[in-house]
Enzyme design. Sequence first.
Site, PDB file in Angstrom:
ATOM      1  CG  LEU A 263      39.940  38.254  59.975  1.00 29.85           C
ATOM      2  CD1 LEU A 263      39.157  39.091  60.977  1.00 29.85           C
ATOM      3  CD2 LEU A 263      39.236  36.912  59.769  1.00 29.85           C
TER       4      LEU A 263
ATOM      5  CE1 TYR B 161      45.457  40.515  42.274  1.00 29.12           C
ATOM      6  CE2 TYR B 161      43.507  41.290  43.437  1.00 29.12           C
ATOM      7  CZ  TYR B 161      44.346  40.262  43.065  1.00 29.12           C
ATOM      8  OH  TYR B 161      44.071  38.988  43.456  1.00 29.12           O
ATOM      9  CG  HIS B 162      40.113  43.010  42.307  1.00 31.87           C
ATOM     10  ND1 HIS B 162      40.454  44.018  43.176  1.00 31.87           N
ATOM     11  CD2 HIS B 162      39.876  41.931  43.088  1.00 31.87           C
ATOM     12  CE1 HIS B 162      40.412  43.569  44.435  1.00 31.87           C
ATOM     13  NE2 HIS B 162      40.078  42.298  44.409  1.00 31.87           N
TER      14      HIS B 162
ATOM     15  CE  LYS C 241      44.795  37.473  40.862  1.00 37.15           C
ATOM     16  NZ  LYS C 241      45.469  36.212  41.149  1.00 37.15           N
TER      17      LYS C 241
ATOM     18  CB  VAL D  64      43.212  34.048  52.192  1.00 38.15           C
ATOM     19  CG1 VAL D  64      43.663  32.858  53.039  1.00 38.15           C
ATOM     20  CG2 VAL D  64      42.744  33.570  50.826  1.00 38.15           C
TER      21      VAL D  64
ATOM     22  NE  ARG E 152      44.179  47.194  56.480  1.00 40.45           N
ATOM     23  CZ  ARG E 152      44.951  48.215  56.797  1.00 40.45           C
ATOM     24  NH1 ARG E 152      46.255  48.016  56.969  1.00 40.45           N
ATOM     25  NH2 ARG E 152      44.448  49.425  56.968  1.00 40.45           N
TER      26      ARG E 152
ATOM     27  CD  GLU F  33      35.340  49.076  48.999  1.00 40.52           C
ATOM     28  OE1 GLU F  33      35.728  47.996  48.521  1.00 40.52           O
ATOM     29  OE2 GLU F  33      35.639  49.448  50.158  1.00 40.52           O
TER      30      GLU F  33
ATOM     31  CG  ASN G 196      54.380  40.023  37.859  1.00 44.26           C
ATOM     32  OD1 ASN G 196      55.515  39.565  37.757  1.00 44.26           O
ATOM     33  ND2 ASN G 196      53.437  39.429  38.569  1.00 44.26           N
TER      34      ASN G 196
ATOM     35  CB  THR H   6      40.251  37.726  42.858  1.00 46.28           C
ATOM     36  OG1 THR H   6      39.533  38.469  43.842  1.00 46.28           O
ATOM     37  CG2 THR H   6      40.344  38.582  41.619  1.00 46.28           C
TER      38      THR H   6
ATOM     39  CB  SER I  74      41.553  47.386  42.311  1.00 49.12           C
ATOM     40  OG  SER I  74      42.008  46.049  42.147  1.00 49.12           O
TER      41      SER I  74
END
Length: 382
Positions: free
Chosen positions: A239, A181-182, A185, A211, A241, A328, A118, A144, A179
Amino acid sequence: MKILIAGGDGYLGWPTAMHLSALGHDTLVVDNFLRRQLCHAEDCPSLFPIVSLHDRVRHWKQKTGITIGTAIGDLTNWGFVEKVFDDFKPDAVIHYAEQPSAPYSMKSREAGHLTLHNNITTTFNLVQAIHLFMPDCHLIKLGTMGEYGTPNIDIEEGWLDITHNGRTGRFLYPRQAGSLYHTTKVMDTDLLWFYVRVWGLRVTDLMQGPVYGIETAENEGCPDLYSAFNYDEIFGTVLNRFMVQAVCGHPLTVYGKGGQTRGYLSIKDTLQCVRLALETPAAPGDMRIFNQFVETFSVNELAEKVAESGRRLGLDVEVQRFPNPRKELEDHYYNPRHSALTDLGLKPHLLTESRMDAMLSLVLQYRHAVHQPCIVRGVAWA
Ligand code: USQ
C-alpha cells in the site's frame, strides 16, 4: 517497565520507542543500522529525508523532555548482546531486529544468507540473554502472517487442534511460507516454542500482516520524527508503494491477477497491538500467538482504493497488471482469525476514505522526492 527495543531505528521500531516512552516506560533502542545500510546499498531511498537516530532522540527529548536510550551494535554478536543485557536488564524485549524484506531475501545467495544468519542468530541471542540475565523478561517477537502462507482452510491464531486415529493434540498451525524471509520467521517461531518448552520463557509471537502509514500520535506533523518510508520494490510494502506510485504518475504495480489477499493494519495499530501485548504479558512457559491485522484486502482492492483516493485528490491513477515476480497463489481462499488482540482491547483504525485521502495528501507533498528507478527492480523468485 524497562523495555529493550531490538531494531528500534526501523520503520516500526522507532515509532514503538516513542510510543512506549511517552507512556512512561524506560526505553532503550538497540540497532546496528542494517536496514539503512541495505537501503543505501540497493539505492532504495526513503520518501522523507532520514534523520539520524541520534538526532531523532534529540528531537524527541526537545519535544517531550523524555530520553530514549540507545545502544548501537549488532545483535548477532554475543559479546554486544551480553553487555547490553547486563547493563540494562530489561523487563520486556520487543524484537523487530530482522531483515524484513521478502524480495531482498530472494535477490541472491548472499542476500539470502544475510537474512537467514541475521534473523535466526538475533532471535537465538535474545533468547539466550533473557535466560541468562532476566529469565522473567517477556519477549514480544514480530512474526508475520506470511508464516501461514495461503492454505485452503481457515487460519487459526497460532495453534491447531488435530484429532488423529482417535487421539487429539494441539500443535503449531502448519506453516508454509512464500519467501526465504518469511521462512526465517517460521524458524524463529520454532526456536521460541522450543525454548518456551525447555526454559519456560514468556513469549508473545505476533503474526503481523503488511503495515501501511506514516504518522502516529507521537510524530504527527513532525517530519524530524518520521521513520524511513520505503516505496521501492525491495523494501516497500504494497500500500505504501501504491500511494507513492499514484502521486508520481507511475502505474500501480499489481502483480499477476491481483487476487493475493493479506491482512493489513496501519502503523498506529501496530503500536496499539504491541502495547496490548506488553501490558498483558505471557505467563512463564506460555507462548501466545496473536494474528496482528485488522482487515483483509486483495491487491486489486487496494489498487482500486488508491485509484479512487487519487481521483478525489485530482490525480490520474492508472492500474496495471505486471508479471508477478513472486511465486504465490494469485487467487485463493483466505480466512484468518484475528480475535485475540481485539479481545485485549484493540480499537482498529480501518482504511476509510478519509484515512486514505489523508495519507495520499501527505505523500503528495513529497512527490518531488520520489526516486523512480527503485519502483521496479526486477527481483524475481525464479
Ligand atoms: N504486491 C503487488 N505489487 C507490489 C507489491 C506487492 O501486487 O508492487 C503484492 C505481493 O505480491 C503480495 C502482496 O502484494 O502478494 C503483499 O506484498 P508486500 O510486499 O506488501 O508484503 P510482503 O512481501 O508479504 O512483506 C510485508 C513486509 C514483511 C511482513 C509481511 C506481512 O515486508 O516484513 O512480514 O508484509 S505478510 O504479507 O502478511 O506476510
